[in-house]
Every structure is written in structure tokens, then in C-alpha cells.
Write a protein that holds these residues in place. Structure first.
Motif, short mmCIF file in Angstrom:
data_model
loop_
_atom_site.label_atom_id
_atom_site.label_comp_id
_atom_site.label_asym_id
_atom_site.label_seq_id
_atom_site.Cartn_x
_atom_site.Cartn_y
_atom_site.Cartn_z
N GLY A 272 -3.98 -11.11 -4.81
CA GLY A 272 -4.41 -11.64 -3.51
C GLY A 272 -5.89 -11.73 -3.30
O GLY A 272 -6.35 -12.15 -2.23
N GLY A 273 -6.70 -11.39 -4.31
CA GLY A 273 -8.14 -11.47 -4.12
C GLY A 273 -8.91 -10.99 -5.33
O GLY A 273 -8.43 -11.06 -6.47
N SER A 274 -10.12 -10.47 -5.09
CA SER A 274 -10.97 -10.04 -6.20
C SER A 274 -12.03 -9.07 -5.72
O SER A 274 -12.29 -8.94 -4.52
N VAL A 275 -12.62 -8.37 -6.68
CA VAL A 275 -13.78 -7.53 -6.43
C VAL A 275 -14.92 -8.11 -7.25
O VAL A 275 -14.82 -8.23 -8.48
N ASP A 276 -15.99 -8.50 -6.57
CA ASP A 276 -17.17 -9.04 -7.24
C ASP A 276 -18.21 -7.93 -7.36
O ASP A 276 -18.49 -7.22 -6.39
N LYS A 313 -11.28 -9.61 0.73
CA LYS A 313 -10.60 -9.57 2.03
C LYS A 313 -10.33 -8.13 2.43
O LYS A 313 -9.89 -7.32 1.61
N SER A 314 -10.55 -7.83 3.70
CA SER A 314 -10.33 -6.46 4.17
C SER A 314 -8.85 -6.07 4.12
O SER A 314 -8.52 -4.89 3.92
N ALA A 315 -7.95 -7.05 4.29
CA ALA A 315 -6.51 -6.75 4.30
C ALA A 315 -6.03 -6.18 2.97
O ALA A 315 -4.99 -5.51 2.91
N GLN A 319 -3.00 -2.61 0.71
CA GLN A 319 -2.15 -2.52 -0.48
C GLN A 319 -2.71 -1.59 -1.56
O GLN A 319 -1.95 -1.03 -2.35
N GLY A 320 -4.05 -1.48 -1.62
CA GLY A 320 -4.62 -0.69 -2.70
C GLY A 320 -6.00 -0.18 -2.38
O GLY A 320 -6.54 -0.41 -1.29
N ASP A 335 -19.13 -9.26 8.18
CA ASP A 335 -18.79 -10.68 8.33
C ASP A 335 -17.52 -11.05 7.57
O ASP A 335 -17.46 -12.05 6.86
N GLY A 336 -16.49 -10.22 7.71
CA GLY A 336 -15.20 -10.54 7.10
C GLY A 336 -15.08 -10.13 5.65
O GLY A 336 -13.98 -10.22 5.08
#
Length: 443
Positions: A272-276, A313-315, A319-320, A335-336
């Protein structure tokens, strides 16, 4: 043109120009001539990182004569300049080298002794309220003893007045204000746009004096503004201010600076996303004085590094959670996006602070699911060579440097499926956005 041989670099002092277009032309001609004899604007570190030369790309502003010097015609402009610079940390860090702070070549006045900012405020108020003629020697008395580094060196200051009207130096009465927190970039066009940006700020200040009080940033100066997310936010605020005063400068013109100074060093893809993970700025503390023969020297502790971690994403935190070397990352929403600075011991050094802290590279990044506590995605980031303790010399080309950088980020499939023990972060009250991994040692 003035040429001077400095350690490791050829310093080129460009001739004074009346317009930015003239400066742009001379700068490009100089870079072309330098390239013809294999001189360049950047250098490759052993681990593949590309920096500016280290010789700086300082900007100096003055006038064609003492009678026409804009800072002598209206000395209150100096106070306006000092106030604006102090309230915008991006002007101190964003355009400089990767290592900033009190031990750098261009420390801010509020990074020195605690009384420095207060005394500068008194000086600005005094200058602004003065009546009658304010000449060069008086301006020198106002600022020479305030704008220095921690050892009292008037040249190593972010806003340098040692060539304004300094009677004790042979070239001290040139009537120029030197801005030293600027470094070279890979593209000369980027350097030119930065100069245009600074010139635009001066035009804005001459048009409408800036009189806001100096800001007491306190610990957040380093905690917040060593991270590229907040520096870019400040750059955008400056551009918005310029636009309000009739100067249509677009912050996007400066994005190449952000990409060069704070490149992404690795990305961890998660469901659902990533860590940069990108490069941030770091302060190297000054060590105590040491005697070396007849000389007394002070060196810096260059053993630490700082990164910015950005969760898309903060959501996702429902989940983890993200672990770094087993420590849970305390993200803060900005800012999100979820942001956290990570400071860690990247190498050994002597002399250095905290001899009890081992080298913490490679960093182990693990995304751990909350429902079962297992690692589902993982990677390692090596500050240094993952294949050997040494490199065979510096990389000779950009391609070779890029290869070394890419090798330092590695997926870690051997960690997937583990159920790591999660260590809660130990945070200091001074730091809201930065996790200092050096304090997270297991008993």
C-alpha cells in the motif's frame, strides 16, 4: 578574474557584475574554461557520494564605489538582511554542503554562544534607530565581533563582514557583504539560478525593509531544519514572500538543488505504499583544542550521518511499523506525510564523541506487521563499502560513483519472516522529529 590555490581546489573569484545576466555569462564561461583543463564543480567521495568541491560558491554583494554602495547609502538595509536570513534556515543550510552547523565554514549567529542572538538583536535595533551619517567603520564596529564562528574567526561566518570596512585587513575595505553558506553544484546553471534567487531576495528587501523580530528557534533549528522536507517548505515560503512583493520566482527552479543535496539513497516498498530514505544534513561537533607541535588545532567529529525517512501515508501505521536496527521509528505527520530524521554513527573517528557507541552501519530497515509481529519487507543501507573495508581509490566517473551508491542499498530477504524484538525509541525533549540511534543501545 582572481585565481588562488586553496587546498584541493582552484579558487576563482569572478569580477563584479552589474546584472545577473552578466554574472550568468561570466560563470558559464569560467565553468567551460575549467572543464577544458579537467577541473570540475564537484568531487566524488570514496563511497560514491557526489559533493560540491568544498571550496564553496560564496556570493558577495556591494557597490561600484563607496558613494554608491547600497549598504552605505542606506545602512538599515543590513539589519533587514540579517533579520530575514536569521528567520529562514533554508538560506543557511539548503544551499550549503552536506555538513553544516557550528563546526562548519558558515555557522549561523544563533549556533554560537547563547548570547549571540540577543546581542545581534540589540545591534539591529541600534542600527535601525540611529540618526545621521552611519559610515563604514561604525558598521564594522556593529557587526565584526558578532558575526564570527565559535573561535572568533570573522571569516568563517554565514554572513561575513570582514571585507566590508575592516581596517585591520589589507583587503578589508571592499564594502562587500559575503554570503558563505553556498556550495558548488554539478550543473553551473543551478549555481546561476541560486545567485538569481539571492539577488531577488535582496531586491525584495531593498523594496520593503524586513523588520520582524529574530526567531528563537532553540533545538528545533537542527531537529527540524536539518531535514530536507522542512527546508523545502521554507524555500517555498520565501518564494511566496517574493511573489507577494512583485517578484515571480518559482520554487521549482530550485528543485535541482534539493535533488543534488538530498538524493534518495533507498526505497523500501511495502503493502500500500513505501518508505523513502533520503540524505539529510548533519552537524559535525567541534572537538577540544589539541596541541600539534607549535600549533593549536581543533578538529570535528565526522563520525555521524543523518537521513530523512518518509512514510508515504499515515494510514500505513495501522497495519505495520518500521524498525531501524530493531528500534521503532517515531514518525510525525507533516502535510499528510510521515517524517522522521535518523541520526546514527556511520564511521569510526578520532577524536570523536561517545566512544561507547559502535558503528551502526549497515542500518537494518524492517517493515513489521502488527497482527503477527513478523517482518514482511526488509533492506540494509550501508554507509560504506558492503564488499570490503576499503575502496580501490575514488570513483573516476559519474557512472562508477553511481554504481557504488547503488551497491550500498540492498534488499535483505534473510530478515523476512523473522519476529524481531521491538525496542521503543528513547527520545530527548529537545528533539521532536529526530531519532538519534546513538542513544538506542540495548543493555
Amino acid at each position: 578574474l582572481g585565481l588562488a590555490a586553496d587546498p584541493g581546489v582552484l579558487e576563482v573569484n569572478l569580477p563584479p557584475t552589474n546584472t545577473w545576466a552578466e554574472y550568468d555569462e561570466v560563470l558559464k564561461q569560467s565553468a567551460t574554461a575549467a572543464a577544458a583543463v579537467k577541473l570540475q564543480l564537484t568531487k566524488f567521495q570514496l563511497n560514491g557520494v557526489v559533493y560540491g568541491t568544498g571550496g564553496g560558491s560564496h556570493l558577495a554583494f556591494g557597490g561600484p564605489s563607496e558613494a554608491k554602495n547600497p549598504f552605505l547609502v542606506n545602512p538599515k538595509r543590513i539589519a533587514s538582511l540579517l533579520r530575514y536570513w536569521q528567520r529562514h534556515p533554508a538560506l543557511s543550510y539548503f544551499f550549503s554542503g552536506q555538513h553544516v552547523g557550528p563546526g562548519s565554514q558558515a555557522p549561523r549567529v544563533d549556533e554560537g554562544p547563547r548570547h549571540g542572538l540577543y546581542e545581534l538583536e540589540v545591534a539591529c535595533e541600534g542600527l535601525e534607530k540611529m540618526k545621521g551619517t552611519i559610515d563604514g567603520p561604525l558598521i564594522d564596529q556593529f557587526f565584526k565581533n558578532l558575526l564570527t564562528d565559535s573561535s572568533g574567526n570573522t571569516h568563517r561566518a554565514e554572513l561575513c563582514f570582514d571585507k566590508f570596512h575592516n581596517l585591520s585587513a589589507p583587503n578589508g575595505c571592499l564594502g562587500i557583504v559575503e554570503l558563505r553558506a553556498f556550495e558548488t553544484y554539478a550543473q553551473v546553471e543551478t549555481m546561476s539560478v541560486v545567485a538569481l534567487f539571492v539577488r531577488t531576495i535582496l531586491a525584495r528587501l531593498f523594496k520593503a525593509p524586513f523588520k520582524k523580530k529574530l526567531r528563537r528557534f532553540g533545538p528545533q533549528l537542527h531537529d527540524r531544519y536539518f531535514l530536507p522536507a522542512f527546508l523545502w517548505e521554507d524555500v517555498q515560503a520565501i518564494c511566496a514572500d517574493l511573489q507577494q512583493h512583485g517578484f515571480d520566482f518559482d520554487a521549482e527552479w530550485l528543485r535541482p538543488v534539493l535533488d543534488f543535496r538530498c538524493p534518495t539513497v533507498g526505497t523500501l516498498s511495502i503493502p500500500g505504499g513505501s518508505v523513502d530514505i533520503c540524505q539529510a544534513f548533519e552537524s559535525w561537533p567541534l572537538m577540544a583544542e589539541e596541541s600539534q607541535g607549535a600549533a593549536t588545532v581543533r578538529v570535528v567529529d565526522n563520525s555521524s550521518d543523518r537521513l530523512q525517512l518518509t512514510l508515504s501515508k499515515s494510514a500505513l501505521l495501522e497495519q505495520g511499523t518500521l524498525l531501524v536496527n530493531g528500534v521503532e521509528v517515531p514518525f510525525k505527520e507533516v502535510d499528510g506525510r510521515m517524517i522522521c530524521g535518523l541520526r546514527y554513527k556511520s564511521a569510526s573517528a578520532y577524536p570523536a564523541l561517545h566512544p561507547h557507541v559502535p558503528i551502526q552501519s549497515p542500518l537494518w530497515f524492517e517493515w513489521v506487521e502488527r497482527k503477527n509481529g513478523k517482518t514482511t519487507q526488509a533492506a540494509r543501507y550501508h554507509y560504506w563499502n558492503p564488499h570490503s573495508t576499503i575502496y580501490s581509490g575514488r570513483p573516476k566517473t559519474e557512472k562508477a560513483a553511481a554504481k557504488r551508491r547503488e551497491e550500498r542499498w540492498q534488499t535483505a530477504e534473510d530478515l523476512i519472516g523473522n519476529q524481531p524484538a521491538v525496542m521503543k525509541p528513547k527520545l530527548a525533549p529537545e528533539y521532536k522529529y529526530t531519532l538519534d540511534l546513538r542513544r538506542q543501545l540495548r543493555a
